[in-house]
Design a protein around this motif. Structure first.
Motif, PDB file in Angstrom:
ATOM      1  N   GLY A   1       0.810  -1.196   0.000  1.00 40.93           N
ATOM      2  CA  GLY A   1       0.000   0.000   0.000  1.00 40.93           C
ATOM      3  C   GLY A   1       0.848   1.251   0.000  1.00 40.93           C
ATOM      4  O   GLY A   1       1.739   1.389   0.836  1.00 40.93           O
ATOM      5  N   GLY A   2       0.616   2.129  -0.955  1.00 40.09           N
ATOM      6  CA  GLY A   2       1.400   3.347  -1.070  1.00 40.09           C
ATOM      7  C   GLY A   2       2.569   3.242  -2.028  1.00 40.09           C
ATOM      8  O   GLY A   2       3.210   4.255  -2.337  1.00 40.09           O
TER       9      GLY A   2
ATOM     10  N   SER B   1       4.474   2.252  -5.802  1.00 36.75           N
ATOM     11  CA  SER B   1       4.219   2.751  -7.156  1.00 36.75           C
ATOM     12  C   SER B   1       3.207   1.888  -7.906  1.00 36.75           C
ATOM     13  O   SER B   1       3.418   0.689  -8.092  1.00 36.75           O
ATOM     14  CB  SER B   1       5.538   2.787  -7.937  1.00 36.75           C
ATOM     15  N   ARG B   2       2.111   2.499  -8.332  1.00 34.46           N
ATOM     16  CA  ARG B   2       1.127   1.755  -9.133  1.00 34.46           C
ATOM     17  C   ARG B   2       1.689   1.389 -10.513  1.00 34.46           C
ATOM     18  O   ARG B   2       1.381   0.302 -11.022  1.00 34.46           O
ATOM     19  CB  ARG B   2      -0.174   2.557  -9.244  1.00 34.46           C
TER      20      ARG B   2
ATOM     21  N   ASP C   1      -5.455  -0.368   2.721  1.00 32.58           N
ATOM     22  CA  ASP C   1      -5.924   0.846   3.391  1.00 32.58           C
ATOM     23  C   ASP C   1      -4.786   1.810   3.700  1.00 32.58           C
ATOM     24  O   ASP C   1      -5.018   2.891   4.253  1.00 32.58           O
ATOM     25  CB  ASP C   1      -6.689   0.499   4.668  1.00 32.58           C
ATOM     26  N   GLU C   2      -3.532   1.444   3.348  1.00 27.45           N
ATOM     27  CA  GLU C   2      -2.414   2.378   3.466  1.00 27.45           C
ATOM     28  C   GLU C   2      -2.138   3.075   2.132  1.00 27.45           C
ATOM     29  O   GLU C   2      -1.189   3.856   2.015  1.00 27.45           O
ATOM     30  CB  GLU C   2      -1.164   1.634   3.949  1.00 27.45           C
ATOM     31  N   GLU C   3      -2.967   2.794   1.147  1.00 24.46           N
ATOM     32  CA  GLU C   3      -2.863   3.428  -0.171  1.00 24.46           C
ATOM     33  C   GLU C   3      -3.492   4.825  -0.094  1.00 24.46           C
ATOM     34  O   GLU C   3      -4.659   4.965   0.293  1.00 24.46           O
ATOM     35  CB  GLU C   3      -3.597   2.573  -1.213  1.00 24.46           C
ATOM     36  N   PRO C   4      -2.760   5.887  -0.460  1.00 25.36           N
ATOM     37  CA  PRO C   4      -3.328   7.242  -0.373  1.00 25.36           C
ATOM     38  C   PRO C   4      -4.567   7.427  -1.241  1.00 25.36           C
ATOM     39  O   PRO C   4      -5.498   8.135  -0.853  1.00 25.36           O
ATOM     40  CB  PRO C   4      -2.178   8.137  -0.866  1.00 25.36           C
ATOM     41  N   ARG C   5      -4.572   6.797  -2.422  1.00 28.02           N
ATOM     42  CA  ARG C   5      -5.735   6.903  -3.317  1.00 28.02           C
ATOM     43  C   ARG C   5      -6.202   5.495  -3.665  1.00 28.02           C
ATOM     44  O   ARG C   5      -5.912   4.958  -4.736  1.00 28.02           O
ATOM     45  CB  ARG C   5      -5.350   7.656  -4.589  1.00 28.02           C
ATOM     46  N   PRO C   6      -6.944   4.850  -2.764  1.00 30.64           N
ATOM     47  CA  PRO C   6      -7.338   3.453  -3.010  1.00 30.64           C
ATOM     48  C   PRO C   6      -8.221   3.278  -4.235  1.00 30.64           C
ATOM     49  O   PRO C   6      -8.199   2.235  -4.872  1.00 30.64           O
ATOM     50  CB  PRO C   6      -8.079   3.059  -1.729  1.00 30.64           C
TER      51      PRO C   6
ATOM     52  N   LEU D   1      -9.573   2.515   4.848  1.00 28.65           N
ATOM     53  CA  LEU D   1      -9.726   3.232   3.589  1.00 28.65           C
ATOM     54  C   LEU D   1      -9.805   2.247   2.416  1.00 28.65           C
ATOM     55  O   LEU D   1      -8.932   1.401   2.253  1.00 28.65           O
ATOM     56  CB  LEU D   1      -8.533   4.182   3.410  1.00 28.65           C
TER      57      LEU D   1
END
Length: 440
Positions: A261-262, A264-265, A317-322, A349
């Motif tokens: 989570g968080g 690089s996508r 849920d640690e992803e800034p933009r889930p 989140l």
């Protein structure tokens, strides 16, 4: 009766990967092993650990962990806690158990001279001698000898009950160089109990606590990774620092793609594309589609991996933009990717969006797939039994038809959580009925 081979049983070499076999050891987690200090000899030594009973696992070098040098003393210490230079999460670790009692039947496997492949000896727990515990051989020929230093002393194997490690062999008759007497009643050795090792090493103490691991969670995850018939999307809550968290760390390697989570996508997209078979000229088309910039490629469904690919999202849920991450995961589902979504807290989140956009559609489609398979299985069975004719055609798929009626009712349920509950119950029943028809 119990396990025949164990990843956690280690054969130790000194000097280098081809050095002489010098003893045994126990893998207690993916980073840590136990052996005897007299086997290691020096606190700065480099040891080579071999997985003698699983040739698929590469040997690895290891060194004494800071605070892990516990040499032989009058109070019974003779332990070295080793840190692997690179982890071996693929290996099943030993289950450590502080429970010991007099008369308990145990066995140990060591690597004595002439027995580099290992030899197992049986015995019983005797009395205590300081911090050590006596291990009695049944007959002299089964007395521990050189090459058993650091070997795990294990509970008797029983079907359905995992073997547990209760101590380490440290010496024979309390004197490693003594010659066994003719009097066979004195054929015994000593072990250091796991409980004592935990008193000496905070690392080991942490691993044997009642909440150190979540064994039930581990077994469920192993089953999910092993069986493609398990739910294609799995959501679980893993609190940080918990036994469940430690168990997850041990199994992360089983996922084909891991995204934190968080992180690089674009990296997630790159790793996922590496699992898809498509013409190299279409790379950008798939890249743009997965990141949401272009429409889905016309032949995307044909490029699904031949075997299911698993993506583990650790800490969604640690992803800034889930929402953006869930979009990518939904597109990977089009290609048949299986998803293991780990939340660090329930209702975190992205929880509701993951349930509604990933889990629910995946379970609905999975139930439909199982229904089709059950219908085909019932029809094939009826043909084999010669039951299909104009009078019986409507009844040969009776079980599948009954489940299909339940499936239609699920579509009318408006509460998402209640719908998921009914879906899971239906899928469980479908799997049970399919199992009665034999392998797929």
């Amino acid at each position: 009766m119990g396990e025949l081979r164990a990843d956690w049983r280690l054969r130790l070499r000194r000097e280098d990967a081809h050095g002489p076999v010098c003893g045994a050891g126990v893998l207690v987690d993916q980073y840590t092993a136990l052996t005897c200090a007299h086997v290691v000899r020096r606190p700065d030594a480099v040891m080579w650990l071999e997985f003698a009973e699983n040739s698929a696992l590469e040997p690895v070098s290891a060194r004494v962990l800071p605070g892990g040098w516990l040499p032989e003393r009058a109070d019974g210490e003779d332990v070295a806690v080793l840190r692997l230079d690179s982890p071996r999460p693929q290996a099943r670790r030993a289950l450590l158990d502080p429970g010991l009692w007099g008369g308990m039947e145990v066995y140990t496997t060591g690597y004595a001279e002439g027995f580099d492949g290992g030899v197992s000896l049986w015995g019983r727990i005797g009395g205590v001698s300081g911090e050590r515990v006596q291990l009695d051989a049944v007959i002299e020929s089964e007395a521990v000898r050189a090459g058993f230093g650091g070997a795990a002393v294990c509970t008797r194997p029983r079907e359905g009950s995992p073997v547990r490690v209760v101590g380490l062999v440290v010496s024979r008759r309390g004197d490693p160089v003594a010659v066994l007497p003719d009097d066979r009643r004195l054929s015994f050795s000593y072990l250091v109990p796991v409980e004592r090792i935990a008193e000496l090493s905070p690392v080991v103490k942490e691993l044997i606590g009642p909440h150190a691991w979540d064994h039930g969670f581990e077994e469920r995850l192993h089953r999910w990774f092993d069986d493609p018939d398990e739910d294609p999307v799995k959501i679980t809550v893993v609190p940080p620092g918990s036994g469940k968290d430690r168990s997850l760390r041990q199994l992360t390697h089983r996922a084909h793609v891991v995204h934190r989570g968080g992180a690089s996508r674009p990296d997630l997209i790159d790793h996922a594309l590496g699992r898809i078979a498509f013409p190299a000229s279409e790379y950008l088309a798939y890249w743009d589609w997965l990141r949401g910039a272009k429409p889905r490629p016309a032949r995307a469904a044909d490029c699904a991996p031949g075997r299911p690919v698993t993506v583990l999202v650790d800490g969604l849920d640690e992803e800034p933009r889930p929402g953006a991450l869930i979009d990518i995961l939904a597109r990977l589902r089009v290609l048949g990717f299986r998803l293991l979504l780990v939340f660090r807290q329930e209702g975190g989140l992205g929880w509701t969006a993951s349930r509604d956009r990933l889990l629910q559609p995946a379970l609905l489609a999975h139930a439909d797939l199982l229904l089709e398979r059950l219908q085909r299985a019932e029809f094939s069975q009826a043909i084999r039994r010669g039951l299909v004719d104009s009078a019986s055609l409507d009844s040969v798929t009776e079980t599948a038809d009954r489940h299909r009626a339940v499936r239609r009712l699920i579509d009318d349920v408006r509460d998402p959580q209640q719908q998921l509950t009914r879906l899971r119950a239906l899928i469980k029943d479908l799997r049970a009925d399919l199992s009665r028809h034999g392998p797929r």
